[in-house]
Design a protein around this motif. Structure first.
Motif, mmCIF file in Angstrom:
data_model
loop_
_atom_site.group_PDB
_atom_site.id
_atom_site.type_symbol
_atom_site.label_atom_id
_atom_site.label_comp_id
_atom_site.label_asym_id
_atom_site.label_seq_id
_atom_site.Cartn_x
_atom_site.Cartn_y
_atom_site.Cartn_z
ATOM 1 N N ILE A 93 37.801 28.307 42.151
ATOM 2 C CA ILE A 93 36.565 29.141 42.396
ATOM 3 C C ILE A 93 36.855 29.934 43.783
ATOM 4 C CG2 ILE A 93 35.162 27.526 43.507
ATOM 5 C CD1 ILE A 93 33.780 30.484 41.488
ATOM 6 N N GLN A 94 37.380 29.303 44.734
ATOM 7 C CA GLN A 94 37.514 29.964 46.128
ATOM 8 C C GLN A 94 38.559 30.990 46.051
ATOM 9 O OE1 GLN A 94 38.624 26.867 48.971
ATOM 10 N NE2 GLN A 94 39.390 28.536 50.733
ATOM 11 N N VAL A 95 39.628 30.770 45.078
ATOM 12 C CA VAL A 95 40.773 31.938 44.843
ATOM 13 C C VAL A 95 39.972 33.100 43.954
ATOM 14 C CG1 VAL A 95 42.654 32.254 43.498
ATOM 15 C CG2 VAL A 95 42.392 30.001 44.722
ATOM 16 N N MET A 96 39.212 32.499 43.110
ATOM 17 C CA MET A 96 38.300 33.817 42.320
ATOM 18 C C MET A 96 37.739 34.752 43.335
ATOM 19 S SD MET A 96 38.905 33.365 39.124
ATOM 20 C CE MET A 96 37.616 34.456 38.631
ATOM 21 N N ARG A 97 36.914 34.143 44.254
ATOM 22 C CA ARG A 97 36.334 34.946 45.222
ATOM 23 C C ARG A 97 37.119 35.767 46.142
ATOM 24 N NH1 ARG A 97 32.001 36.742 43.934
ATOM 25 N NH2 ARG A 97 31.915 37.479 46.041
ATOM 26 N N GLY A 98 38.252 35.206 46.974
ATOM 27 C CA GLY A 98 38.965 35.722 47.831
ATOM 28 C C GLY A 98 40.036 36.468 47.259
ATOM 29 N N PHE A 99 40.913 35.807 46.439
ATOM 30 C CA PHE A 99 42.219 36.506 46.079
ATOM 31 C C PHE A 99 41.758 37.565 44.940
ATOM 32 C CE2 PHE A 99 45.528 36.006 43.087
ATOM 33 C CZ PHE A 99 46.541 36.868 43.644
ATOM 34 N N LEU A 100 40.821 37.478 44.083
ATOM 35 C CA LEU A 100 40.688 38.403 43.180
ATOM 36 C C LEU A 100 39.283 39.235 43.692
ATOM 37 C CD1 LEU A 100 41.127 36.083 39.940
ATOM 38 C CD2 LEU A 100 42.622 37.676 41.123
ATOM 39 N N MET A 101 38.263 38.815 43.663
ATOM 40 C CA MET A 101 37.015 39.682 43.738
ATOM 41 C C MET A 101 36.989 40.345 45.101
ATOM 42 S SD MET A 101 34.267 37.229 41.714
ATOM 43 C CE MET A 101 33.421 38.335 40.693
ATOM 44 N N ASN A 102 36.894 39.671 46.071
ATOM 45 C CA ASN A 102 36.839 40.294 47.654
ATOM 46 C C ASN A 102 38.136 41.212 47.652
ATOM 47 O OD1 ASN A 102 34.528 38.737 47.804
ATOM 48 N ND2 ASN A 102 35.377 37.287 49.293
ATOM 49 N N HIS A 103 39.316 40.874 46.988
ATOM 50 C CA HIS A 103 40.405 41.575 47.461
ATOM 51 C C HIS A 103 40.103 43.138 46.769
ATOM 52 C CE1 HIS A 103 45.301 41.691 46.697
ATOM 53 N NE2 HIS A 103 44.674 42.444 47.244
ATOM 54 N N ILE A 104 39.633 43.088 45.564
ATOM 55 C CA ILE A 104 39.392 44.351 44.905
ATOM 56 C C ILE A 104 38.042 45.021 45.812
ATOM 57 C CG2 ILE A 104 37.975 45.319 42.735
ATOM 58 C CD1 ILE A 104 39.239 43.074 41.268
ATOM 59 N N TYR A 105 37.107 44.336 46.258
ATOM 60 C CA TYR A 105 35.984 45.264 46.926
ATOM 61 C C TYR A 105 36.754 45.758 48.277
ATOM 62 C CZ TYR A 105 33.475 41.936 43.951
ATOM 63 O OH TYR A 105 32.833 41.231 42.900
ATOM 64 N N HIS A 106 37.613 45.009 48.949
ATOM 65 C CA HIS A 106 38.364 45.448 50.094
ATOM 66 C C HIS A 106 39.239 46.752 49.660
ATOM 67 C CE1 HIS A 106 41.343 45.609 53.397
ATOM 68 N NE2 HIS A 106 42.242 45.555 52.251
ATOM 69 N N HIS A 107 39.699 46.850 48.757
ATOM 70 C CA HIS A 107 40.585 47.961 48.219
ATOM 71 C C HIS A 107 39.581 49.189 47.948
ATOM 72 C CE1 HIS A 107 44.472 46.376 49.529
ATOM 73 N NE2 HIS A 107 44.249 45.747 48.374
ATOM 74 N N ARG A 108 38.447 48.855 47.296
ATOM 75 C CA ARG A 108 37.694 49.791 46.839
ATOM 76 C C ARG A 108 37.016 50.610 48.026
ATOM 77 N NH1 ARG A 108 33.526 47.015 42.581
ATOM 78 N NH2 ARG A 108 32.392 46.988 44.352
ATOM 79 N N GLY A 109 36.613 49.746 48.920
ATOM 80 C CA GLY A 109 36.437 50.408 50.319
ATOM 81 C C GLY A 109 37.512 51.438 51.045
ATOM 82 N N GLU A 110 38.429 51.038 50.691
ATOM 83 C CA GLU A 110 39.565 51.830 51.332
ATOM 84 C C GLU A 110 39.713 53.237 50.453
ATOM 85 O OE1 GLU A 110 43.550 49.563 52.928
ATOM 86 O OE2 GLU A 110 43.097 48.823 50.761
ATOM 87 N N MET A 111 39.618 53.209 49.289
ATOM 88 C CA MET A 111 39.622 54.328 48.143
ATOM 89 C C MET A 111 38.380 55.203 48.533
ATOM 90 S SD MET A 111 41.204 55.986 46.035
ATOM 91 C CE MET A 111 42.273 54.531 45.377
ATOM 92 N N ILE A 112 37.238 54.770 48.974
ATOM 93 C CA ILE A 112 36.076 55.400 49.292
ATOM 94 C C ILE A 112 36.690 56.276 50.410
ATOM 95 C CG2 ILE A 112 33.739 55.299 50.452
ATOM 96 C CD1 ILE A 112 33.086 53.003 48.396
#
Length: 166
Positions: free
Chosen positions: A124-143
Motif C-alpha cells: 500500500i505504501q508503494v501504491m501511494r508513493g511509487f505509483l500514484m504520487n509519482h504520476i501526480y508529480h509528473h502531471r504537475g510538471e506537465m502542467i
C-alpha cells in the motif's frame, strides 16, 4: 475496503491524467525547459508508462527495474502517447480489481542489478508513493510544460487560471 478506496482514487485520477495527456498538441512534443529535462513527449510517455508498472507492483513481491523493458513507443504524435496510456491504464485497472485488501499489506521491494532501489515495504505504501504520487508529480510538471508553450491546461480539480481570463 482498502482496494475499493484505492480503485476509486485510481479511476478518478486516471480521468485527470487522460484530460492532461489529451491537451498536449503535437507541436509541443519536442519542447523541453532545459538541456537536462525531458521533452514534453518523453515526459508524457513516462506518465503513460507508470500505469504499466501497476500489474507487477500489485501482484508481485519484487519489481526488477534492471530487467524491465521500457518501450516509449512512437512519441512523435500525442495520439500515440494517449493510446499507450489507454492500453496501460486498462491493465492497471484490471490488476487493482483483482487485488485484495490483505495483499496491500504484503511486503514489496524494487531492485536493479542486484541493488535494492526501494527497500521492502508494505505494498500500500508503494501504491501511494511509487505509483500514484509519482504520476501526480509528473502531471504537475506537465502542467508547467503546457503553460510554458502557451497551451491550455485542462481543469482537473475544477476551473483553472486560464478559465478566469475569458
Amino acid at each position: 475496503m482498502l482496494v475499493k478506496s484505492i480503485l476509486g482514487e485510481f479511476l478518478h485520477e486516471a480521468e485527470s491524467t487522460r484530460k492532461l495527456l489529451n491537451a498536449i498538441p503535437d507541436s509541443a512534443l519536442n519542447w523541453k525547459p532545459s538541456d537536462t529535462s525531458w521533452t514534453t513527449g518523453q515526459l508524457a510517455s513516462h506518465i503513460a508508462e507508470i500505469y504499466n508498472w501497476y500489474p507487477d507492483t500489485v501482484h508481485g513481491s519484487e519489481f526488477d527495474m534492471g530487467t524491465y523493458k521500457y518501450d516509449k513507443g512512437d512519441i512523435t504524435k500525442a495520439s500515440n502517447i494517449v493510446a499507450k496510456f489507454e492500453e496501460n491504464v486498462k491493465k492497471a485497472q484490471a490488476s487493482l480489481e483483482s487485488a485484495t485488501d490483505e495483499s496491500m499489506f504484503e511486503n514489496w521491494k524494487m531492485v536493479a542489478g542486484g541493488q535494492t532501489l526501494l527497500p521492502e515495504m508494505p505494498r500500500i505504501q508503494v501504491m501511494r508513493g511509487f505509483l500514484m504520487n509519482h504520476i501526480y508529480h509528473h502531471r504537475g510538471e506537465m502542467i508547467v510544460y503546457l503553460r510554458s508553450t502557451g497551451n491550455k491546461v485542462p481543469g482537473m480539480y475544477g476551473p483553472v487560471f486560464e478559465d478566469s481570463l475569458r
